[in-house]
Each structure stands twice: as C-alpha cells, then as structure tokens.
Enzyme design. Sequence first.
Site, mmCIF file in Angstrom:
data_model
loop_
_atom_site.group_PDB
_atom_site.id
_atom_site.type_symbol
_atom_site.label_atom_id
_atom_site.label_comp_id
_atom_site.label_asym_id
_atom_site.label_seq_id
_atom_site.Cartn_x
_atom_site.Cartn_y
_atom_site.Cartn_z
ATOM 1 N N GLY A 193 36.294 -13.819 -13.046
ATOM 2 C CA GLY A 193 37.017 -15.052 -13.322
ATOM 3 C C GLY A 193 36.671 -16.202 -12.399
ATOM 4 O O GLY A 193 37.454 -17.143 -12.250
ATOM 5 N N SER A 194 35.505 -16.168 -11.772
ATOM 6 C CA SER A 194 35.147 -17.279 -10.871
ATOM 7 C C SER A 194 34.989 -18.572 -11.658
ATOM 8 O O SER A 194 35.396 -19.636 -11.201
ATOM 9 C CB SER A 194 33.873 -16.953 -10.086
ATOM 10 O OG SER A 194 32.730 -17.000 -10.922
ATOM 11 N N HIS A 218 26.785 -19.098 -21.413
ATOM 12 C CA HIS A 218 25.900 -17.941 -21.389
ATOM 13 C C HIS A 218 24.962 -18.106 -20.200
ATOM 14 O O HIS A 218 24.390 -19.193 -20.017
ATOM 15 C CB HIS A 218 25.114 -17.851 -22.705
ATOM 16 C CG HIS A 218 24.239 -16.652 -22.791
ATOM 17 N ND1 HIS A 218 24.730 -15.379 -22.983
ATOM 18 C CD2 HIS A 218 22.889 -16.511 -22.662
ATOM 19 C CE1 HIS A 218 23.728 -14.517 -22.982
ATOM 20 N NE2 HIS A 218 22.606 -15.176 -22.790
ATOM 21 N N ASP A 231 26.120 -15.651 -29.623
ATOM 22 C CA ASP A 231 25.552 -16.800 -28.898
ATOM 23 C C ASP A 231 24.795 -17.766 -29.797
ATOM 24 O O ASP A 231 23.849 -18.400 -29.353
ATOM 25 C CB ASP A 231 24.589 -16.282 -27.819
ATOM 26 C CG ASP A 231 25.311 -15.343 -26.863
ATOM 27 O OD1 ASP A 231 24.698 -14.341 -26.461
ATOM 28 O OD2 ASP A 231 26.483 -15.613 -26.575
ATOM 29 N N GLU A 234 26.617 -22.564 -13.047
ATOM 30 C CA GLU A 234 27.853 -22.394 -13.833
ATOM 31 C C GLU A 234 28.998 -23.146 -13.185
ATOM 32 O O GLU A 234 29.692 -23.949 -13.825
ATOM 33 C CB GLU A 234 28.225 -20.908 -13.937
ATOM 34 C CG GLU A 234 27.241 -20.099 -14.741
ATOM 35 C CD GLU A 234 27.522 -18.609 -14.686
ATOM 36 O OE1 GLU A 234 28.330 -18.157 -13.856
ATOM 37 O OE2 GLU A 234 26.931 -17.909 -15.515
HETATM 38 C C1 GRF Z 1 29.101 -15.525 -15.999
HETATM 39 O O1 GRF Z 1 27.802 -15.106 -15.668
HETATM 40 C C2 GRF Z 1 29.066 -16.208 -17.338
HETATM 41 O O2 GRF Z 1 27.886 -16.929 -17.585
HETATM 42 C C3 GRF Z 1 29.132 -15.037 -18.276
HETATM 43 O O3 GRF Z 1 30.004 -14.097 -17.668
HETATM 44 C C4 GRF Z 1 30.004 -14.327 -16.255
HETATM 45 C C5 GRF Z 1 31.422 -14.609 -15.840
HETATM 46 O O4 GRF Z 1 31.485 -14.610 -14.467
HETATM 47 N N1 GRF Z 1 29.625 -15.452 -19.552
HETATM 48 P P1 GRF Z 1 32.953 -14.884 -13.802
HETATM 49 O O5 GRF Z 1 33.870 -13.776 -14.271
HETATM 50 O O6 GRF Z 1 33.410 -16.245 -14.271
HETATM 51 O O7 GRF Z 1 32.712 -14.845 -12.313
#
Ligand code: GRF
Length: 189
Positions: free
Chosen positions: A11-12, A103, A144, A173
């Site tokens: 959930g980062s 993604h 996707d 991200e």
């Molecule tokens: C990330 O790599 C995102 O691109 C993918 O799942 C992962 C989620 O990471 N969809 P986090 O749980 O938000 O840390």
Amino acid sequence: KRIVLFASGSGSNAEKIADYFVGNADVEVSLIVSNNPKAGVIERARRLHIPVLLFDRKTFYDTNRITQLLLNQNVDLIVLAGFMWLMPADLVRAFPNKIVNIHPALLPKFGGKGMYGHFVHEAVVAAGETESGITIHYVNEHYDEGQIIFQAHCLVVPTDTPDDVAKKVQVLEHEHYPRIVAEVLAGLI
Ligand code: GRF
C-alpha cells in the site's frame, strides 16, 4: 470529489495518494478496499484514519455488493494501487472511465495476466530491456488493456537486478501517481 483506493499489498502507492490529498478540501480518500486481511495497506490506512473494507472472492464476484456500495457513496474515481484481482464486469460498467490502475512496466509490453509485482521486473531484466517504467491507464474488463493515461521511463543497465529495477520503478510510481490521479479527477487528462 471522492476517491476509493483498492490495494492488496503493502500500500505504499495508496499511502502516497492519500497523503497527497490531506488538507485538500475538494478531494477526499473515503475508503480503502482490500482482498487481503494481512495486507500492509491496512496498517497504513489505520494511521491515515481511512476505513478499510475487506472482501473475499465470493462476495467480490458473486454479489454486486461492491458496486452498489461505491455507487451509494457517490465515488468519483476508483484508484487501483496494487490490487491483484480483475475488476468485476458490473463494476467496470458502473464506472466507465472512472477506474484507473498503475502497472509497473511500459505497457503494452510486459502486461497481462500473471505479469505483476516482481515477475514484471524479472521479465524486463531477462529480456535485456534498456528501459522500464510505469503505465497509468483506465481499467476495463481485460486487465492491462485500457486506454493509457500516462507513462514515465527509467533506464535499465546490464548490472541491474530485478530488485534494482523495482526500486527505480517504485520511485516513478510515488513521484507521479498522486499527481496523475489529481489531474484525472480535475478532468485535465
Ligand atoms: C506497484 O508495483 C504497482 O505498480 C503494482 O503493484 C505494486 C503496488 O505496490 N500495481 P504498493 O503496494 O503500492 O507498495
């Protein structure tokens, strides 16, 4: 405007998005939906004072509970942030162009079923790619394949391990997803 986040893992990204809107009078993250009672996102939500709703597969797919709930809450945007299940067709139909996903690769390459999490970065390294990155896209019933909203790139060098790539991608991200979510909400993209 009301956002609901879906997350299955750490959930980062969900946290970065929730943090981005703290203090914003026009946008609230009203709920976090998960399918994993052990997900790290649950602890992050507690700290963020955002309610969490856990669904099992049967309820998620065999009822229209999630769709009804989100319609009743007048949700403006559903944001997938590491959610490992396919969206139910009735949910996608109820929220046309109102569900976005991130993604961790440059779609259309390295996408589709099974291409998630660490597998993606292993595939990118194994393919000898010289770049990777993120793709933020609208969600339809086919994983996707929705319309691409935004992409950002990072270099991949021969000495990079999948973990090195994962770290570079995660930086992208966290740097871009919150802002792109805000732009989609504002109707700018
Ligand atoms: C990330 O790599 C995102 O691109 C993918 O799942 C992962 C989620 O990471 N969809 P986090 O749980 O938000 O840390």
